[in-house]
Design a protein around this motif. Structure first.
Motif, PDB file in Angstrom:
ATOM      1  N   UNK A   1      70.961  15.450  45.044  1.00 56.61           N
ATOM      2  CA  UNK A   1      72.328  15.760  44.639  1.00 56.61           C
ATOM      3  C   UNK A   1      72.968  14.634  43.838  1.00 56.61           C
ATOM      4  N   UNK A   2      72.850  13.395  44.310  1.00 59.26           N
ATOM      5  CA  UNK A   2      73.481  12.271  43.627  1.00 59.26           C
ATOM      6  C   UNK A   2      72.850  12.020  42.261  1.00 59.26           C
ATOM      7  N   UNK A   3      71.510  12.063  42.203  1.00 61.92           N
ATOM      8  CA  UNK A   3      70.805  11.852  40.936  1.00 61.92           C
ATOM      9  C   UNK A   3      71.184  12.928  39.924  1.00 61.92           C
ATOM     10  N   UNK A   4      71.240  14.158  40.389  1.00 63.45           N
ATOM     11  CA  UNK A   4      71.608  15.285  39.520  1.00 63.45           C
ATOM     12  C   UNK A   4      73.023  15.114  38.981  1.00 63.45           C
TER      13      UNK A   4
ATOM     14  N   UNK B   1      74.267  30.391  49.055  1.00 65.25           N
ATOM     15  CA  UNK B   1      75.665  29.983  49.096  1.00 65.25           C
ATOM     16  C   UNK B   1      76.088  29.570  50.493  1.00 65.25           C
ATOM     17  N   UNK B   2      75.549  30.231  51.506  1.00 69.80           N
ATOM     18  CA  UNK B   2      75.857  29.870  52.892  1.00 69.80           C
ATOM     19  C   UNK B   2      75.263  28.504  53.234  1.00 69.80           C
ATOM     20  N   UNK B   3      74.032  28.250  52.758  1.00 70.79           N
ATOM     21  CA  UNK B   3      73.368  26.993  53.077  1.00 70.79           C
ATOM     22  C   UNK B   3      74.078  25.801  52.453  1.00 70.79           C
ATOM     23  N   UNK B   4      74.541  25.933  51.194  1.00 67.69           N
ATOM     24  CA  UNK B   4      75.181  24.798  50.518  1.00 67.69           C
ATOM     25  C   UNK B   4      76.425  24.327  51.257  1.00 67.69           C
ATOM     26  N   UNK B   5      77.083  25.229  51.979  1.00 66.20           N
ATOM     27  CA  UNK B   5      78.266  24.845  52.748  1.00 66.20           C
ATOM     28  C   UNK B   5      77.918  23.918  53.908  1.00 66.20           C
TER      29      UNK B   5
ATOM     30  N   UNK C   1      76.670  18.076  53.104  1.00 66.90           N
ATOM     31  CA  UNK C   1      77.815  17.239  52.726  1.00 66.90           C
ATOM     32  C   UNK C   1      77.962  17.138  51.211  1.00 66.90           C
ATOM     33  N   UNK C   2      76.837  17.139  50.477  1.00 69.25           N
ATOM     34  CA  UNK C   2      76.883  16.970  49.022  1.00 69.25           C
ATOM     35  C   UNK C   2      77.272  18.241  48.278  1.00 69.25           C
ATOM     36  N   UNK C   3      77.238  19.402  48.960  1.00 69.78           N
ATOM     37  CA  UNK C   3      77.592  20.694  48.366  1.00 69.78           C
ATOM     38  C   UNK C   3      76.902  20.923  47.007  1.00 69.78           C
ATOM     39  N   UNK C   4      75.555  20.892  46.965  1.00 73.09           N
ATOM     40  CA  UNK C   4      74.854  21.096  45.686  1.00 73.09           C
ATOM     41  C   UNK C   4      75.135  22.481  45.112  1.00 73.09           C
ATOM     42  N   UNK C   5      75.210  22.561  43.803  1.00 72.94           N
ATOM     43  CA  UNK C   5      75.454  23.826  43.145  1.00 72.94           C
ATOM     44  C   UNK C   5      74.192  24.673  43.068  1.00 72.94           C
ATOM     45  N   UNK C   6      74.332  25.968  42.715  1.00 70.44           N
ATOM     46  CA  UNK C   6      73.170  26.861  42.612  1.00 70.44           C
ATOM     47  C   UNK C   6      72.105  26.352  41.639  1.00 70.44           C
ATOM     48  N   UNK C   7      72.521  25.646  40.577  1.00 68.57           N
ATOM     49  CA  UNK C   7      71.548  25.158  39.584  1.00 68.57           C
ATOM     50  C   UNK C   7      70.535  24.220  40.229  1.00 68.57           C
TER      51      UNK C   7
END
Length: 411
Positions: free
Chosen positions: A304-307, A230-234, A237-243
């Motif tokens: 991130x964009x493809x997902x 959760x710290x890394x996703x911040x 820029x794309x803010x990928x979710x845990x999934x």
């Protein structure tokens, strides 16, 4: 002027039929080439039927809510000779002849193709069919007979029932065998119960799960401390979710030992040739599983964009057929529904499915500070085909996924 049929197209390699959701045209309408005129639903997606030429709608043969096989005549257009020559479309007469040519010698071609004869109104009634996967919900109860008589099997075939559909009916035959009379009594019993039509999507899921459950499936679980993730996703820029983190870690772990996602064919384990993993997306009345390709070779930030695009297409029921084929495993985030535990079922053509639960705050002992500290913890649940993978192998795979997720910067 000649008449040109609008046909139910081949909407995907494995799709044989579709249900009419909405008619976008009416008799007298003028349509252009590639005009979407009918919206249909398959067991995978919502799609549009488009015109191959310009013309005027002279008759609608399809009905909303009905299911038609590929090749059915859904509507008729009046088209001039110049347009037919420009586009190369087939007239009703030519379509009738093509259908006749497809029949093998000695077959009942004439009888089977009467609905394409121009001089017979029979062709104006397209063949309406029921979805080819049916089922009967039954309440839980003791298991029924192991043996199904030919007479019982014939009656089940008439109703579109599988063995699982009758397993809860108490049988009166020898050894608890369910008889035709038992089935008819049960059907009479539920005849006045409230009911609703199952959508093609719901029936597709039902068929898939029936086939998948013919294998010996087992599940193992492991806690996942999510604070580093959760710290890394911040920081991205794309803010990928845990999934997406789980998808990437799962792909790397499988790529290190592809046999865990293999198929048992006879006495051979067939290894996957690419690490293509699906993500389960909840849609109305079902689930779609778009596939992300070669996940082991792509960095998290690049995915991130493809997902996001695939998930959006799935939620809008606009996935292309090829976008759902060829996966070797699936990730499902049932934590989005607030669930803290689950045992997902893999697709019939896959050996593995990895589930992620909701994260909750928990006190966990820290050796560094010698005290309990609050962390956000989720549960990972891996369901696997026990013929291919044993509990130990599944446990090592899951441990590796957890290990990778503790170093999210490397994903």
């Amino acid at each position: 002027m000649p008449s040109v049929p609008i046909l139910m197209p081949q909407l995907g390699e494995s799709i044989a039929e579709a249900t009419i959701l909405r008619l976008e045209i009416a008799p007298g309408d003028r349509v252009e080439t590639d005009h979407e005129v009918i919206e249909v639903e398959t067991n995978k997606a919502t799609m549009g039927v488009t015109t191959l030429c310009c013309g005027e709608v002279i008759e609608i043969l399809a009905k909303e809510g009905e299911t038609y096989p590929v090749g059915s005549v859904l509507a008729l257009l009046e088209v001039d000779e110049a347009e037919i020559k420009r586009t190369g479309v087939s007239t009703v007469e030519e379509h009738m002849a093509e259908e006749g040519d497809d029949q093998p010698a000695g077959s009942d071609a004439e009888e089977e193709n009467l609905h394409f004869k121009v001089d017979d109104d029979a062709y104006r009634e397209p063949k309406v069919i029921e979805p080819n996967v049916k089922g009967l919900p039954v309440p839980a109860g003791r298991a029924g007979a192991h043996y199904i008589s030919p007479r019982m099997r014939a009656r089940m075939n008439d109703l579109g029932l599988q063995a699982a559909d009758i397993s809860a009916i108490v049988g009166s035959g020898a050894g608890g065998r369910v008889t035709v009379e038992d089935l008819e009594k049960f059907l009479d019993y539920i005849d006045t119960w409230p009911r609703s039509n199952a959508s093609p999507m719901r029936m597709g899921v039902a068929d898939s799960m029936r086939r998948s459950w013919t294998r010996p499936l087992a599940s193992v679980g492991h806690p996942l401390v999510m604070d580093k993730l959760l710290h890394h996703r911040k920081s991205l820029a794309s803010k990928p979710g845990p999934t997406l983190y789980v998808l990437r870690a799962f792909a790397i772990a499988i790529a290190e030992n592809p046999a865990v996602a293999g198929y048992l064919i006879g006495d051979k384990i067939v290894h996957p040739r690419a690490i293509d993993i699906g993500v389960a997306v909840q849609v109305e009345d079902g689930v779609l599983v778009p596939i992300l390709r070669s996940l082991d070779t792509k960095k998290l930030a690049d995915l991130a964009a493809e997902y996001a695009d695939l998930v959006k297409q799935a939620r809008n029921r606009r996935l292309a057929d090829e976008a759902t084929r060829g996966g070797i495993a699936t990730v499902t985030n049932f934590g989005t529904f607030g669930l803290t535990w689950g045992t997902p079922i893999p697709l019939p053509n896959e050996t593995l499915i990895l589930g992620l639960s909701a994260g909750v705050k928990k006190p966990v002992w820290s050796e560094d500070v010698q005290a309990f500290v609050p962390v956000t913890e989720a549960e990972l649940a891996l369901t696997f085909d026990h013929r291919v993978v044993d509990g130990g192998g599944a446990g090592m795979l899951l441990n590796r996924v957890v290990q990778l997720l503790q170093r999210p910067e490397d994903l």
